[in-house]
Design a protein around this motif. Structure first.
Motif, PDB file in Angstrom:
ATOM      1  N   THR A 226       0.889  -1.254   0.095  1.00  0.00           N
ATOM      2  CA  THR A 226       0.124   0.050  -0.063  1.00  0.00           C
ATOM      3  C   THR A 226       0.980   1.184   0.114  1.00  0.00           C
ATOM      4  O   THR A 226       0.375   2.351  -0.001  1.00  0.00           O
ATOM      5  CB  THR A 226      -0.941  -0.071   1.165  1.00  0.00           C
ATOM      6  N   LYS A 227       2.100   1.186   0.157  1.00  0.00           N
ATOM      7  CA  LYS A 227       2.970   2.253   0.007  1.00  0.00           C
ATOM      8  C   LYS A 227       4.577   1.784  -0.373  1.00  0.00           C
ATOM      9  O   LYS A 227       4.729   0.696  -0.705  1.00  0.00           O
ATOM     10  CB  LYS A 227       3.282   2.888   1.636  1.00  0.00           C
ATOM     11  N   LEU A 228       5.157   2.851  -0.989  1.00  0.00           N
ATOM     12  CA  LEU A 228       6.436   2.566  -1.563  1.00  0.00           C
ATOM     13  C   LEU A 228       7.566   2.295  -0.435  1.00  0.00           C
ATOM     14  O   LEU A 228       7.292   2.772   0.930  1.00  0.00           O
ATOM     15  CB  LEU A 228       6.953   3.687  -2.449  1.00  0.00           C
ATOM     16  N   ASP A 237       6.604   8.382   0.422  1.00  0.00           N
ATOM     17  CA  ASP A 237       6.218   6.927   0.126  1.00  0.00           C
ATOM     18  C   ASP A 237       4.689   6.640  -0.185  1.00  0.00           C
ATOM     19  O   ASP A 237       4.452   5.485  -0.318  1.00  0.00           O
ATOM     20  CB  ASP A 237       6.829   5.825   1.153  1.00  0.00           C
ATOM     21  N   MET A 238       3.987   7.532  -0.177  1.00  0.00           N
ATOM     22  CA  MET A 238       2.580   7.353  -0.473  1.00  0.00           C
ATOM     23  C   MET A 238       2.203   7.014  -1.851  1.00  0.00           C
ATOM     24  O   MET A 238       2.984   7.516  -2.460  1.00  0.00           O
ATOM     25  CB  MET A 238       1.742   8.656   0.019  1.00  0.00           C
ATOM     26  N   ILE A 239       1.477   6.166  -1.998  1.00  0.00           N
ATOM     27  CA  ILE A 239       0.853   5.868  -3.221  1.00  0.00           C
ATOM     28  C   ILE A 239      -0.460   6.626  -3.125  1.00  0.00           C
ATOM     29  O   ILE A 239      -1.481   6.123  -2.828  1.00  0.00           O
ATOM     30  CB  ILE A 239       0.827   4.301  -3.516  1.00  0.00           C
ATOM     31  N   ASN A 240      -0.624   7.639  -4.216  1.00  0.00           N
ATOM     32  CA  ASN A 240      -1.759   8.427  -4.232  1.00  0.00           C
ATOM     33  C   ASN A 240      -2.543   8.354  -5.614  1.00  0.00           C
ATOM     34  O   ASN A 240      -1.749   8.260  -6.471  1.00  0.00           O
ATOM     35  CB  ASN A 240      -1.522   9.872  -4.031  1.00  0.00           C
ATOM     36  N   GLY A 241      -3.679   8.132  -5.566  1.00  0.00           N
ATOM     37  CA  GLY A 241      -4.463   8.335  -6.887  1.00  0.00           C
ATOM     38  C   GLY A 241      -4.572   7.143  -7.637  1.00  0.00           C
ATOM     39  O   GLY A 241      -4.343   6.236  -7.324  1.00  0.00           O
TER      40      GLY A 241
END
Length: 468
Positions: A226-228, A237-241
């Protein structure tokens, strides 16, 4: 009795007109509700919907155009420490992402999993020359080893460079530089995009929007996470959109669009720029803001993207992103073409660069009702660093760290005429027809109401005058 009948008829006409006008007024919110419900239903990613047909299809051609930077003065750079002078050469065009999504699986939590197969087919008719055209470019192995090895190993590296008759620069064909060649230093195949054919991006896990349409196409997981894990920071490290190919329907142009790009190992946002006409379809154009690649001095949120204090002048340089942490340690920097929106210094130490907003910016054209991206251009540049090293012969004349452009690419796709006509026929024409019916009923009803009402009072006045 005749006048009474006329008055009754006019009065009935007024009532009829009022009813028609009210019906037209009622159709406005009712029609909007019908449109909204239909669009939301068709925007869900599941078999049988318009969104699924577009999502699963590989019919829309996606091309990557490459411009390689040809170094015009390699000997002067090595022997005299001159600034490198480059000239772009291209485009060399390849059809990419022509394969449909693979391993598509619909999960119980209203997500869909898939991988994106990678492939590239050369398009001679869309290129300036054959893949066998030659380019003078940075020696990837020399620059890579210089960046990765500690200074204490430079003497050994210099011996290897000399024993293999290598130098700071090399002459390679377009095909070799892009897709790979055997390197005598590494004794392995390397290239800017090697390996590519036969590989895949993902797996991705995205929300279908079935339970919440606002989450449709939003990435839930990439490579199972769910994150990098590239930046060692919660924010970076957020995966957004989404992946940028579509967004939730009924786009609000005052709200930025977020998307994740595996090419640059991070999420970015795009802001509304203008309303455009694309083949008769109204679209919102979104583009990246300068703050995306701004230095931490101007955008503190970017501090976690700064990896090397020496090469980035203590994180004061704007316009380049070090992605070595997500490219197997290879010292690659990503920027916009010609260092658009980058620090002046980057263009001062490399001659021949001419950034142009129109030709070098990244943008997406999004149809606001459906949220579908109908036209886009993703433009990025790959660069590598080299610098002074007293124990490496080909670098001991170099005066400062230099971020040298190797290639820039334009990944682009747009809907074809057939798809545009279908889109207009299935969606826009129906919305326009509904709006026309609403307006006709409203206007006709108002006209009938007032004409009959005025006529009624005229007849009534005339009737009273005759009685008098």
């Amino acid at each position: 009795m005749g006048c009474f009948s006329i008055k009754c008829g006019l009065l009935a006409g007024s009532v009829f007109g009022a009813v028609i006008a009210i019906l037209g007024g009622i159709l406005i919110p009712v029609g909007d509700m019908i449109i909204e419900r239909t669009v939301k239903k068709e925007a869900v990613i599941e078999p049988g919907t318009t969104a699924y047909d577009n999502w699963a299809s590989s019919e829309i051609a996606i091309y990557r155009q490459f411009w390689l930077f040809d170094v015009k003065n390699p000997q002067q750079v090595v022997q005299e420490g001159a600034l490198p002078e480059v000239q772009e050469k291209g485009p060399y065009t390849y059809k990419t992402r022509y394969l449909p999504k693979a391993n598509v699986t619909f999960n119980p939590n209203n997500t869909a999993s898939f991988v994106l197969p990678m492939g590239a087919i050369f398009e001679p008719s869309m290129s300036v020359g054959p893949e066998e055209d030659t380019v003078t470019s940075l020696n990837l192995a020399v620059a890579g080893a210089y960046s990765l090895l500690p200074p204490g190993s430079h003497i050994l590296l210099d011996m290897v460079i000399n024993s293999t008759n290598s130098s700071l620069f090399q002459h390679r064909t377009v095909k070799e530089l892009l897709w790979g060649y055997y390197d005598p230093i590494l004794k392995d195949t390397i290239g800017l995009f090697s390996p590519y054919n036969g590989t895949s991006d993902g797996p991705y896990n995205v929300f279908t929007g079935k339970d919440d349409i606002s989450k449709v196409s939003v990435i839930d997981r990439w490579r199972g996470e769910t994150k990098l894990s590239f930046w060692n920071d919660t924010y970076c490290d957020m995966i957004n959109g989404t992946d940028g190919s579509s967004f939730a329907p009924f786009v609000d142009k005052d709200v930025p669009l977020y998307f994740f790009s595996s090419d640059i190992c991070r999420s970015v946002s795009a802001s509304y720029e203008a309303t455009m006409n694309l083949k008769g379809i109204e679209v919102y154009r979104y583009s990246l803001l300068p703050s995306t690649l701004a230095s931490p001095v101007d955008n503190p949120d970017n501090k976690c993207f700064c990896r090397n204090y020496e090469t980035t002048k203590n994180c004061t340089l704007a316009g380049a992103l070090d992605i070595s942490s997500c490219s197997d340690g290879r010292p690659v920097f990503i920027s916009l073409p010609h260092f658009l929106q980058g620090s002046e210094y980057l263009r001062e130490v490399v001659l021949g660069l001419h950034p142009d907003e129109e030709h070098h910016k990244t943008f997406l054209d999004v149809e606001p009702i459906t949220g579908f991206t109908l036209n886009f251009a993703k433009r990025i540049q790959a660069n590598m660093m080299y610098g002074p090293a007293k124990d490496i012969t080909v670098l001991n004349k170099v005066k400062d760290h230099t971020l040298l452009p190797l290639v820039w690419l334009n990944e682009t796709a747009t809907l074809d005429d057939k798809t545009a006509d279908m889109f207009k026929r299935e969606l826009i024409s129906r919305i326009d027809m509904l709006e026309i019916v609403q307006q006709v009923l409203l206007i006709a009803g108002v006209i009938i109401f007032f004409v009959c009402l005025i006529a009624f009072f005229c007849v009534r006045r005339k009737s009273k005058a005759n009685l008098g």
